[in-house]
Scaffold this active site. Structure first.
Site, PDB file in Angstrom:
ATOM      1  N   CYS A  11       1.119   5.663  -5.118  1.00 23.29           N
ATOM      2  CA  CYS A  11       2.455   5.817  -5.685  1.00 23.29           C
ATOM      3  C   CYS A  11       2.464   6.841  -6.808  1.00 23.29           C
ATOM      4  O   CYS A  11       3.521   7.372  -7.160  1.00 23.29           O
ATOM      5  CB  CYS A  11       2.972   4.477  -6.180  1.00 23.29           C
ATOM      6  SG  CYS A  11       1.858   3.650  -7.340  1.00 23.29           S
ATOM      7  N   GLU A  62       8.599  -1.406  -8.875  1.00 23.29           N
ATOM      8  CA  GLU A  62       7.958  -0.090  -8.822  1.00 23.29           C
ATOM      9  C   GLU A  62       8.247   0.477  -7.441  1.00 23.29           C
ATOM     10  O   GLU A  62       7.783  -0.057  -6.434  1.00 23.29           O
ATOM     11  CB  GLU A  62       6.461  -0.179  -9.055  1.00 23.29           C
ATOM     12  CG  GLU A  62       5.789   1.193  -9.055  1.00 23.29           C
ATOM     13  CD  GLU A  62       4.356   1.141  -8.599  1.00 23.29           C
ATOM     14  OE1 GLU A  62       4.007   1.878  -7.653  1.00 23.29           O
ATOM     15  OE2 GLU A  62       3.593   0.342  -9.171  1.00 23.29           O
TER      16      GLU A  62
END
Length: 531
Positions: free
Chosen positions: A305, A266
């Site tokens: 994020c 990620e």
């Protein structure tokens, strides 16, 4: 809230847990600081650890013990972990305030989100029952009459799961990965982001000392990640959250490139929010976008994020959106999270503050500053010491010609407003993010709006891990653009890393190996009976 006594400067070295014991590093320890007060809290060091031996203990002792349990039994362990974390919740909040600089509501996103995720996987795992193997579909005949056939199965990987995590979610970042891993029967080694490792280490310590998990099932390495990938073997798995540059290095490491260690990434993500065509200033959809943008820019000081980085509105609404978002951001008070008047705390460190300032300066060369909260005084914090920065809204009317705003993520309370001509133009602009974790759409209620929202969502699904659609009828029910729910997928294609986490039981796929068992009907019947 119970107040705990934080350790005085330089008095506590956080221990690593590996190979069945707590171990101190032997090198020069790295200090962790309060990002608001600038005081030293604890130190971390992983120098001198026997990584190879510790990893082998994790596989042999922890993995063997976990795989001997059924899915229901492992689900019970997750439930017990959740109770331990709940019992120590106040201490975790104090650590988050001291080490991450977060206000209480932002700490809850991390800490309570972790506990909720554990509870969710405990329930999902309990529903799998008393089995040791998962079937993948029905048996398929490979000969006439079904005398010989094939049954696909999923079995736990016979290795360990190494998590190299980012600094922004020291609690949830651990347990959103560890919950499906442990439920799958796979032991865990976590290497938290160094600057905020204290909370992760404290949680691991509490769970290990509670004796819930088998020995070797849960491990932590605090400090440098040097040597961790060298100790991985072919049946291990690696999950990384962090920058795209570091992700590229991991993919080139021999553990991944030569030993085929399975990897989940990620990475950077320039997420979007889109106000659908037809909205007008003051409409429900317009107001929902403004509220959500301001929230996403300021929760955890923009250090998520999944935070909104690009805001797309119809050309005619550019000025109105800039004014409305700026007015809402102006209400954000910034400073010491211990002060009840503060709504947004600090970034995690002065180094992160410099990174955000540098990124903001770069974007400001290509975009206009529409709102800058940095002129207001910090509350109960010294700007020469604290890693605090107020939210900044940028904008440019040239959404096509300003490529950098589509490719640059400033990991702080910064977002850019961009106009679009029509729905097709909006979709094309969103796609210039080259793959993102999430995009949120804002539209009105009604059949025509729902049809347009559905079409847009399906179009954007190809370049996003999640598309979050908000209309007035779900305004009070929706989970939030940036909130990652364990029932839904977390991850994204392209520059977002190409990975997948969570998504309910889908998360177990990463920690299992799929294989086909071919044999007689009697053999396949035995396989099915054991699952």
């Amino acid at each position: 809230m119970t107040i705990i006594t934080l350790p005085p400067s330089c008095t506590e070295l956080l221990l690593n847990h590996l190979g069945g014991r707590w171990t101190a590093g032997t090198g020069d320890a790295t200090p962790l600081f309060d990002p608001v007060l600038g005081t030293e809290l604890v130190r971390v060091d992983a120098t001198g650890l026997d990584l190879s031996g510790g990893f082998e203990h994790t596989r042999r002792v922890g993995g063997t013990a976990l795989r001997a349990l059924t899915y229901r039994a492992r689900a019970g362990l997750l439930g017990a972990i959740g109770k331990v974390l709940q019992a120590n919740r106040d201490a975790y909040y104090e650590i988050a305030t001291a080490n991450s600089g977060t206000v209480k509501n932002d700490s809850a996103v991390d800490i309570d989100g972790a506990i909720y995720t554990l509870g969710t996987y405990a329930r999902l795992g309990d529903a799998l029952g008393d089995r040791l193997t998962l079937l993948d579909g029905d048996a398929t005949p490979l000969a006439k009459g079904g005398a010989f056939g094939s049954q696909h199965v999923q079995v736990p990987v016979q290795g360990l799961a190494l998590f190299i995590n980012a600094f922004n979610f020291p609690a949830w970042g651990l347990w959103e990965k560890a919950a499906p891993a442990l439920l799958s029967g796979v032991p865990v080694v976590v290497k938290p982001g160094t600057s905020t490792a204290w909370l992760t280490q404290r949680m691991v310590r509490d769970v290990v000392e509670a004796g819930i998990l088998p020995p070797g099932a849960l491990n932590i390495v605090c400090g440098s990640s040097a040597g961790l990938l060298d100790a991985l073997r072919p049946f291990d798995v690696l999950s990384f959250t962090g920058s795209a540059d570091t992700a590229a290095l991991l993919r080139r490491h021999p553990a991944v490139a030569e030993r085929s260690v399975r990897v989940n990434i990620e990475a950077d993500s320039v997420n979007s929010a889109v106000l659908m065509p037809g909205a007008v200033p003051g409409s429900a959809a317009f107001d929902l976008l403004v509220k959500e943008v301001a929230r996403e820019m300021t929760v955890k000081s923009g250090q998520k994020c999944t935070a909104i980085r690009r805001i797309f509105v119809p050309e005619a609404l550019y000025d109105a959106a800039a004014e409305a978002i700026g007015a809402r951001l102006a209400k954000t008070t910034v400073g010491n999270p211990r002060n009840e008047a503060v709504r947004m705390g600090s970034l995690v460190s002065r180094a992160q503050l410099r990174s955000v300032q540098d990124g903001l300066a770069t974007l400001q060369q290509h975009a206009q500053t529409l709102f800058d909260g940095r002129g207001a005084a910090l509350i109960d914090a010294d700007p020469a010491i604290a890693a605090c920065i107020a939210p900044v809204l940028l904008g440019t009317r040239d959404a096509d010609g300003t490529d950098i705003v589509h490719t640059t993520e400033v990991f702080g309370p910064v977002a850019t407003l961009l106009p679009y001509r029509d729905a097709a133009h909006a979709r094309a602009l969103v796609a210039r993010g080259e793959g993102s974790l999430v995009c949120s759409l804002y539209g009105e209620d009604g059949a025509d709006s729902a049809h347009a929202l559905a079409d847009t969502a399906l179009d954007l699904a190809a370049s996003h891990g999640r598309v979050h659609v908000i209309t007035p009828e779900v305004a009070t029910l929706q989970s939030g653009h940036g909130n990652v729910m364990p029932q839904s997928l977390h991850g994204g294609p392209g520059r977002a890393g190409g990975g997948e986490e969570l998504g309910g039981l889908r998360a177990l796929n990463f920690y299992h190996r799929r294989a086909a068992v071919q044999g007689s009907a009697a053999v396949l019947g035995g396989v099915q009976a054991s699952a």
